[in-house]
Design an enzyme around this catalytic site. Structure first.
Site: not given
Length: 310
Positions: A132, A152, A186-187, A204
């Site tokens: 966001d 993200d 993907d992180a 986050d």
């Protein structure tokens, strides 16, 4: 296919099994006609539901959420709902509130500013999750920041908060800033591939309420993450509610504390657990971790804030 269409599809598969059973045992069945009519009616109802799935979903969502549903979208990963009422804009993912514009600044200031204030360097920042752009908005307040990498998974979220006029206003156009690179990945996979090291890492991610998310709160993941820290770098993660999910909060803190320091043999990350009150969520927890001991009492807020103070 989404919730409604998937449910209808499985219903049609059951109807198909019933039709096959009627056909196979037709010799033994005396009342085949009523059964056939019943199956036909059932199939027609299911087909109608399949065709009207979006309308059905919209009807229930309009009654499920308070306020007006102004955006509804099913991405490859999740159901995204944005609502608006007299006082706030709210984002829901898979039915769970992600933020309310009435108090999100309390969460994001608490997440970002302690770790940024403790950091000796702020040039290269990594944000995992936070599509966001609200955490990025807070990071951009620091003049020394040269580059922010936002990772993200869902491109629909980052595109919405980059291009939708209403949502872009909430993050002050942070995702369009030339210092920000948005990577939809993907992180874990991103960290495995990148060779970059960062001064600050801000995690986050959503709460670890399923297996795919829980792996991103594991010792293996945090160990990988620590290997991408500069020697004087710091990590901060949101850590659920210490009141409503006490065991989860301390599990995250203790997991970080068990991660070996990448810069000293037989040493581990030093942690600072803390919490702040966010009305939409209640008391909310965070954990700062670093290879070195960061003195909490050295925090000095040098950027404008609405909630956080000395």
């Amino acid at each position: 296919l989404g919730l409604i269409r998937t449910s209808v599809l499985f219903g049609m598969m059951n109807a198909l099994v019933a039709a096959m059973a009627v056909w196979i045992f037709r010799a033994e069945l005396r009342r085949r006609l009523p059964l056939g009519i019943g199956l036909g009616v059932c199939t027609l109802i299911l087909l109608s539901a399949l065709l009207k799935a979006e309308g059905i979903l919209g009807y229930f969502e309009s009654r499920l959420y308070t306020g007006e549903v102004i955006l509804a979208h099913t991405s490859a990963y999740q159901r995204i709902i944005v609502t608006r009422n007299a006082t706030s804009i709210n984002l829901f993912i898979n039915g769970a509130l992600q933020f309310s514009s009435s108090d999100e600044y309390r969460y994001h200031e608490s997440l970002v500013h302690p770790v940024m204030s403790l950091s000796r360097r702020q040039e290269n920042v990594l944000v995992l999750g936070g599509g966001d752009g609200l955490a990025v908005r807070e990071v951009l307040k620091y003049a020394k920041v040269k580059h922010i990498t936002l990772v993200d998974l869902d491109p629909v979220i980052t595109d919405l908060f980059r291009h939708n006029e209403l949502l872009r206003t909430l993050n002050a156009g942070a995702l369009n800033d030339p210092r920000v690179s948005v990577i939809n990945d993907d992180a874990w996979k991103f960290l495995e591939r990148t060779e970059q090291r960062f001064d600050v890492v801000i995690v986050d991610l959503p709460d670890p309420h399923n297996l795919s998310l829980s792996k991103l709160f594991s010792q293996s993941f945090y160990t990988l993450l620590a290997q991408h820290l500069n020697a004087d770098g710091l990590i901060v993660t949101q850590a659920t509610s210490p009141v409503f999910a006490t065991r989860a909060f301390w599990s995250i803190a203790n997991t970080l504390a068990a991660v070996p320091s990448p810069y000293a043999r037989d040493k581990f990350l030093q942690i600072h657990p803390y919490h702040a009150y966010v009305p939409s969520f209640g008391e909310w927890g965070f954990v700062i971790a670093a290879p070195h001991l960061a003195a909490w009492d050295t925090i000095r807020l040098r950027v404008p804030t609405r909630f956080l103070n000395a």
